[in-house]
Design a protein around this motif. Structure first.
Motif, PDB file in Angstrom:
ATOM      1  N   ASN A  14       0.856  -1.184   0.000  1.00 22.04           N
ATOM      2  CA  ASN A  14       0.000   0.000   0.000  1.00 22.04           C
ATOM      3  C   ASN A  14       0.891   1.233   0.000  1.00 22.04           C
ATOM      4  N   LYS A  15       1.198   1.728  -1.207  1.00 23.12           N
ATOM      5  CA  LYS A  15       2.099   2.876  -1.296  1.00 23.12           C
ATOM      6  C   LYS A  15       1.617   3.852  -2.380  1.00 23.12           C
ATOM      7  N   ALA A  16       2.257   5.030  -2.439  1.00 19.77           N
ATOM      8  CA  ALA A  16       1.902   6.032  -3.442  1.00 19.77           C
ATOM      9  C   ALA A  16       1.999   5.404  -4.829  1.00 19.77           C
ATOM     10  N   ASP A  17       1.016   5.714  -5.705  1.00 21.45           N
ATOM     11  CA  ASP A  17       0.961   5.128  -7.050  1.00 21.45           C
ATOM     12  C   ASP A  17       2.305   5.219  -7.777  1.00 21.45           C
ATOM     13  N   ARG A  18       2.907   6.368  -7.690  1.00 24.34           N
ATOM     14  CA  ARG A  18       4.141   6.571  -8.459  1.00 24.34           C
ATOM     15  C   ARG A  18       5.339   5.765  -7.947  1.00 24.34           C
ATOM     16  N   LEU A  19       5.163   5.099  -6.810  1.00 21.89           N
ATOM     17  CA  LEU A  19       6.257   4.269  -6.289  1.00 21.89           C
ATOM     18  C   LEU A  19       6.154   2.827  -6.803  1.00 21.89           C
ATOM     19  N   SER A  62      15.368  17.055  -3.413  1.00 22.27           N
ATOM     20  CA  SER A  62      14.699  17.140  -4.713  1.00 22.27           C
ATOM     21  C   SER A  62      15.556  16.538  -5.824  1.00 22.27           C
ATOM     22  N   SER A  63      16.867  16.511  -5.644  1.00 24.04           N
ATOM     23  CA  SER A  63      17.767  15.964  -6.661  1.00 24.04           C
ATOM     24  C   SER A  63      17.573  14.469  -6.850  1.00 24.04           C
ATOM     25  N   ALA A  64      16.987  13.815  -5.861  1.00 27.43           N
ATOM     26  CA  ALA A  64      16.716  12.379  -5.984  1.00 27.43           C
ATOM     27  C   ALA A  64      15.695  12.115  -7.083  1.00 27.43           C
ATOM     28  N   ARG A  65      15.007  13.159  -7.513  1.00 23.10           N
ATOM     29  CA  ARG A  65      13.995  13.001  -8.566  1.00 23.10           C
ATOM     30  C   ARG A  65      14.557  13.286  -9.965  1.00 23.10           C
ATOM     31  N   GLN A  66      15.855  13.558 -10.050  1.00 24.46           N
ATOM     32  CA  GLN A  66      16.458  13.927 -11.328  1.00 24.46           C
ATOM     33  C   GLN A  66      17.019  12.743 -12.104  1.00 24.46           C
ATOM     34  N   THR A  67      16.278  11.643 -12.154  1.00 25.19           N
ATOM     35  CA  THR A  67      16.655  10.526 -13.021  1.00 25.19           C
ATOM     36  C   THR A  67      15.374  10.130 -13.757  1.00 25.19           C
ATOM     37  N   PRO A  74       7.401  10.713  -5.267  1.00 26.91           N
ATOM     38  CA  PRO A  74       7.538  11.222  -3.895  1.00 26.91           C
ATOM     39  C   PRO A  74       8.654  10.522  -3.126  1.00 26.91           C
ATOM     40  N   ILE A  75       9.888  10.771  -3.540  1.00 26.40           N
ATOM     41  CA  ILE A  75      11.041  10.163  -2.869  1.00 26.40           C
ATOM     42  C   ILE A  75      12.065  11.252  -2.560  1.00 26.40           C
ATOM     43  N   ASP A  76      12.808  11.064  -1.483  1.00 26.77           N
ATOM     44  CA  ASP A  76      13.821  12.056  -1.132  1.00 26.77           C
ATOM     45  C   ASP A  76      15.212  11.445  -1.008  1.00 26.77           C
ATOM     46  N   SER A  77      15.363  10.235  -1.538  1.00 25.64           N
ATOM     47  CA  SER A  77      16.669   9.573  -1.502  1.00 25.64           C
ATOM     48  C   SER A  77      16.760   8.582  -2.656  1.00 25.64           C
ATOM     49  N   ALA A  78      17.857   8.650  -3.415  1.00 30.04           N
ATOM     50  CA  ALA A  78      18.034   7.725  -4.535  1.00 30.04           C
ATOM     51  C   ALA A  78      19.492   7.286  -4.634  1.00 30.04           C
ATOM     52  N   ILE A  79      19.668   6.031  -5.016  1.00 28.93           N
ATOM     53  CA  ILE A  79      21.010   5.494  -5.248  1.00 28.93           C
ATOM     54  C   ILE A  79      21.358   5.817  -6.695  1.00 28.93           C
ATOM     55  N   VAL A  80      22.403   6.623  -6.914  1.00 32.10           N
ATOM     56  CA  VAL A  80      22.714   7.073  -8.273  1.00 32.10           C
ATOM     57  C   VAL A  80      24.063   6.575  -8.798  1.00 32.10           C
ATOM     58  N   GLY A  81      24.761   5.732  -8.024  1.00 32.39           N
ATOM     59  CA  GLY A  81      26.013   5.179  -8.525  1.00 32.39           C
ATOM     60  C   GLY A  81      26.534   4.062  -7.638  1.00 32.39           C
ATOM     61  N   VAL A  82      27.092   3.046  -8.284  1.00 31.62           N
ATOM     62  CA  VAL A  82      27.794   2.003  -7.530  1.00 31.62           C
ATOM     63  C   VAL A  82      29.248   2.438  -7.512  1.00 31.62           C
ATOM     64  N   ILE A  83      29.841   2.482  -6.335  1.00 31.89           N
ATOM     65  CA  ILE A  83      31.209   2.988  -6.222  1.00 31.89           C
ATOM     66  C   ILE A  83      32.243   1.889  -6.491  1.00 31.89           C
ATOM     67  N   ASP A  84      33.200   2.207  -7.377  1.00 30.00           N
ATOM     68  CA  ASP A  84      34.288   1.276  -7.683  1.00 30.00           C
ATOM     69  C   ASP A  84      35.434   1.464  -6.691  1.00 30.00           C
TER      70      ASP A  84
ATOM     71  N   SER B  62      10.551  18.903  -0.544  1.00 26.63           N
ATOM     72  CA  SER B  62       9.686  19.183  -1.696  1.00 26.63           C
ATOM     73  C   SER B  62       9.065  17.909  -2.251  1.00 26.63           C
ATOM     74  N   SER B  63       9.709  16.771  -2.046  1.00 24.63           N
ATOM     75  CA  SER B  63       9.187  15.500  -2.571  1.00 24.63           C
ATOM     76  C   SER B  63       7.880  15.106  -1.903  1.00 24.63           C
ATOM     77  N   ALA B  64       7.606  15.666  -0.734  1.00 23.12           N
ATOM     78  CA  ALA B  64       6.344  15.377  -0.048  1.00 23.12           C
ATOM     79  C   ALA B  64       5.164  15.919  -0.850  1.00 23.12           C
ATOM     80  N   ARG B  65       5.456  16.785  -1.814  1.00 22.12           N
ATOM     81  CA  ARG B  65       4.383  17.360  -2.636  1.00 22.12           C
ATOM     82  C   ARG B  65       4.157  16.589  -3.934  1.00 22.12           C
TER      83      ARG B  65
END
Lengths: 97, 97, 97, 97, 97
Positions: A14-19, A62-67, A74-84, B62-65
């Motif tokens: 049961n989560k936000a549609d966009r997730l 907000s940068s977590a939404r830039q992919t 509605p997310i505020d954290s994203a994994i954007v790279g695997v570190i070598d 801002s992601s809460a919106r």
């Protein structure tokens, strides 16, 4: 961005549609020299096909939404790279095996 | 995102127009292993029909919106998922009853 | 959002144009159970006609700009609701007199 | 913005598309008077051609995306200036050699 | 917003294009009652013609870009008002001389 280790995952039906279809991972921030836990774990969205045990780069706010995958979600954290590898003060503190 | 337990609610009659009809819940952040309180409680907007006693995923800033319900509203915290289970280091630390 | 008590105000004549006519209040975050001060006070913009002594809901970050009054203004904190009551763990911890 | 020293770098092959070609540096926040480490290091994107050993100005959050190089990228920290000198309370606490 | 004292400045020649001509000041957050330093200093952009020694209001995050001078610039802190006076709990804790 912070450096963290992927240590687990969260299941939510049961989560936000966009997730829908997003992989909810638990990331534990780590010290960049010792790679020991440092700070509180977060739930973060995987955008690069990463998995448990990997050392990754995590972006917040907000940068977590830039992919492509996380746009308008509605997310505020994203994994954007695997570190070598990580180098601090001329020494390699981490190298992916 | 953080993991929190819904512990109460707030009533406000005189509030910003765009908050009309929104459910104002009090969420207590919890440790993802022990599920014990960890950090200060927040007032968060429910977007998934959650209620007191549930363990939920909370997004900030801002992601809460970024949900249909919370678009363009003056809120900085939203409940975006009811958690079914959490797995850390290969062990299930929480399973919804 | 956080819960805070309005404890004072700030006067500023030389300020950003878009702040003209805005009420600059000082809000002291409080614990939601004891209503005692908890955390550092902030300068926050009133958007609901609130005043000194009231317990209010305060929103931070870009979301503070999501009201008619605060749109496009250089503020990072806004009072978006006067709180009537708070209930935590089934007990009413605050009721407006 | 905060003042930090560039102390290292991070290598990541498997990363968000929009991070391709970006220089991932490790910055250690420093006290502006003593220039000693103060706070946790971050991974930050270089936008001014800076390098290890330099004292720089670091911007966080959505503002890190407000340069030609970082527009629409999933980053929350960017190096936006190499610092020549810092003056606090009438004394020069740092001067680039 | 927070209340801070302007205590110095930073010089940076090699910086993001959009920062050209901006005044980079060092602000020390202060307690609103004692006016003593409280928290870490920041580099903040002046938008109101303020100077060293003044007590000012500082906005953070994306809202720091909501002035004519700072629009679309890579900054996360701006001085948006010179404070004339502060009143807390019915007492004037600061009055500009």
């Amino acid at each position: 961005m912070i450096v963290a280790k992927i240590v687990g995952n969260v299941v939510s039906t049961n989560k936000a549609d966009r997730l829908t279809g997003k992989k909810l991972l638990v990331v534990q921030p780590v010290d960049m020299v010792s790679l020991e836990p440092d700070g509180k774990p977060l739930v973060s969205i995987d955008t690069v096909g990463s998995g448990v045990g990997e050392i990754v780069m995590v972006v917040g706010g907000s940068s977590a939404r830039q992919t492509e995958l996380t746009k308008d979600t509605p997310i505020d954290s994203a994994i954007v790279g695997v570190i070598d590898s990580i180098e601090i003060d001329g020494k390699e503190t981490f190298h992916k095996r």
